[in-house]
Design an enzyme around this catalytic site. Structure first.
Site, mmCIF file in Angstrom:
data_model
loop_
_atom_site.group_PDB
_atom_site.id
_atom_site.type_symbol
_atom_site.label_atom_id
_atom_site.label_comp_id
_atom_site.label_asym_id
_atom_site.label_seq_id
_atom_site.Cartn_x
_atom_site.Cartn_y
_atom_site.Cartn_z
ATOM 1 N N ALA A 76 0.851 -1.194 0.000
ATOM 2 C CA ALA A 76 0.000 0.000 0.000
ATOM 3 C C ALA A 76 0.884 1.240 0.000
ATOM 4 C CB ALA A 76 -0.887 0.013 1.244
ATOM 5 N N LYS A 77 0.303 2.381 -0.239
ATOM 6 C CA LYS A 77 1.009 3.654 -0.070
ATOM 7 C C LYS A 77 -0.028 4.740 0.111
ATOM 8 C CE LYS A 77 5.393 4.874 -0.222
ATOM 9 N NZ LYS A 77 6.501 3.936 0.048
#
Ligand code: GLU
Length: 417
Positions: A106-107
Site C-alpha cells: 500500500a502507499k
C-alpha cells in the site's frame, strides 16, 4: 528535443510486464496485478494558522492484499499524485513478497510541501487525513508508516487519531512510531542499515574490498543520512553527499558525523567545512565504486544514464532508476541492486514492530538488528543466485521472485466469487 522521462507507474508496469512474461503468466494475471485492489482519494480541508481555509488532496492505495494486510508508507510532498502513489503501492507488494514479510503493498500520500506549514498545521492535516482514510486502514487491514516528508511524529498523530476514535490504544495501526508509544528499537535506522548490509554484500561478491571503496550518496534524509553514516562506519570513503539544495564533495572522504552536525545546525549539506560545493546532478555521474540514490523516483534516466560511472548502484530510494536507464547501465556493465531488495530494511523492521505491538512484548535492539541482517542477507543470496542461474539482472531476478510469490497466493486462493 529532450525525450520525456517515463513516470513511476509506467516504470512499475513495465517491470511487472517483464516478470509476468518471464513467468508465462496468464494475461489476466497481469491485468489483476497492474491495477490496485483499492484506492481512496480524500479531500482534506485545513484551517491554516491565519484562520484561512485551504483544501488539500490525499490518497491511500492498496495494491494487493493477497499475502496479508496492505502495508506501506505515507508521503507528504508537492509531487504526490494518484499515479505516483499507485506505483509506490505496487513496489511495496513486491518488496514485502521478496522479503517474505506477510503483507501486501500500500502507499498513501498528501499533495503538500510540509516545509511550508507549521507543526500545528501538519498535525491538523495528519489527523484529518487519518480520519478520512479510517474506513480502510487498521492493524489487520492496512498499516501506514513514514515515507518522504513524514516521520515518527506523523505516526504518533495517526496512532492517536485512530485510537481516540476506537476508544482504546491501538499501537499496531502504524509502524515507525516513537519508542514511547510502542515503536521498535532499531526501526529509525533500519532502512539505511539494510541498504548498507546489501551494499557490503554486493561489493564483496563482486570482488571489491569495501574499506578500499569510494561512495556517493544522493539524499541526506531518513535513508541517505544513515546510509552515508553506516558506509563511513564500515570504512568506505564517502566522497560526495547531496540534498535537495546541492551537494558537497571531498576526494579524501567526508567526515559524515561532522557533516550530520552541520546539517542539524544549518538544514543543508552545502557550506560544510572541508568540502567543495558540487552540483547535485553531477553527484550521480561521479567515478565511484558505490552510488546510493536515496531520494526520489526517476533520478537516473535515459539522459544521464550514459554518463553514470559508478561500478555498483544500490537503490536506497523507491524507483530511482527508469527502465530505459536500466538498459543503458546494464550495457555498460554497471550492477544495479534494486529498491525492492536494497531498501526493504524499513518494512522488515516495521513488520517486527507490528508483531511486537500485536503481542505487547518488546524485543532487545540486538535481536531486531540480527534478525534484520539475517533477512537482508538471505534475500541478497537468493536474488544473486537466481540472477546468475537465469541470466537475469538483479532487478529482473528480484521482481520475478516477488511476483511469483504473489501470483502463487492468487492462484491458490482462487478468484472470488
Ligand atoms: N516507506 C517505507 C518504504 O517505502 C517503509 C514502509 C513501511 O515500513 O511500511 O519501504
Amino acid at each position: 528535443m529532450v525525450d520525456p522521462i517515463s513516470t513511476p507507474l509506467e516504470d512499475a508496469r513495465t517491470r511487472l510486464r517483464e516478470a509476468t512474461d518471464l513467468l508465462g503468466c496468464d494475461p489476466g494475471m497481469y491485468a489483476i496485478l497492474s491495477n490496485a485492489s483499492r484506492e481512496l482519494t480524500v479531500s482534506i480541508p485545513l484551517r491554516r494558522d491565519d484562520d484561512s481555509i485551504e483544501v488539500l488532496t490525499g490518497y491511500r492505495v492498496q495494491h494487493s492484499v493477497a499475502r496479508g494486510p496492505a502495508k506501506g508508507g505515507l508521503r507528504y510532498s508537492p509531487h504526490v499524485n494518484l499515479d505516483e502513489v499507485r506505483a509506490l503501492a505496487m513496489w511495496m507488494t513486491w518488496k514485502c513478497a521478496l522479503l517474505d514479510v506477510p503483507y501486501g503493498g500500500a502507499k498513501g500520500g498528501v499533495t503538500i510541501d510540509p516545509r511550508q506549514y507549521s507543526q500545528r498545521e501538519l498535525e491538523r492535516v495528519t489527523r484529518r487525513y487519518t480520519s478520512a482514510i479510517m474506513p480502510i486502514i487498521g492493524p489487520e487491514t492496512d498499516i501506514p508508516a513514514p515515507d518522504v516528508g513524514t516521520n515518527e511524529q506523523t505516526m504518533a498523530w495517526m496512532m492517536d487519531t485512530y485510537s481516540m476514535n476506537k476508544g482504546y490504544s491501538i499501537p499496531a495501526i502504524v509502524t515507525g512510531k516513537p519508542i514511547s508509544i510502542g515503536g521498535s528499537l532499531g526501526r529509525a535506522t533500519s532502512t539505511s542499515e539494510g541498504v548498507v548490509h546489501i551494499a557490503l554484500a554486493a561489493l564483496r561478491d563482486n570482488g571489491f574490498d569495501p574499506t578500499k571503496c569510494t561512495a556517493a550518496v544522493q539524499g541526506f534524509g531518513k535513508v541517505g543520512r544513515g546510509a552515508a553514516q553506516f558506509a563511513f562506519d564500515a570504512g568506505m570513503k564517502v566522497i560526495a553527499v547531496s540534498d535537495e539544495y546541492g551537494a558537497v564533495f571531498n576526494a579524501n572522504g567526508l567526515d559524515i558525523e561532522k557533516l550530520g552536525a552541520h546539517v542539524d545546525s544549518t538544514g543543508k549539506v552545502v557550506g560544510f567545512n572541508g568540502a567543495d560545493a558540487l552540483d547535485g546532478a553531477a553527484l550521480l555521474e561521479l567515478d565511484v565504486d558505490l552510488l546510493i540514490p536515496a531520494a526520489i523516483e526517476g533520478v537516473i534516466h535515459e539522459q544521464n544514464a550514459p554518463k553514470v560511472k559508478a561500478k555498483i548502484i544500490v537503490e536506497g530510494a523507491n524507483g530511482p532508476t527508469t527502465p530505459a536507464a536500466d538498459r543503458i547501465l546494464e550495457s555498460k556493465g554497471i550492477i544495479v541492486v534494486p529498491d525492492i531488495l536494497a531498501n526493504a530494511g524499513g518494512v522488515i523492521v516495521s513488520y517486527f514492530e507490528w508483531v511486537q505491538g500485536n503481542q505487547a512484548y518488546w524485543w532487545q535492539e540486538s535481536e531486531v538488528e540480527s534478525r534484520l541482517e539475517e533477512r537482508m542477507l538471505g534475500a541478497w543470496a537468493k536474488v544473486h543466485d537466481f540472477a546468475k542461474e537465469r541470466k537475469l539482472s538483479l532487478r529482473g531476478a528480484a521482481t520475478v521472485l516477488a511476483v511469483q510469490r504473489v501470483v502463487e497466493a492468487h492462484v491458490i486462493r482462487g478468484l472470488y466469487p
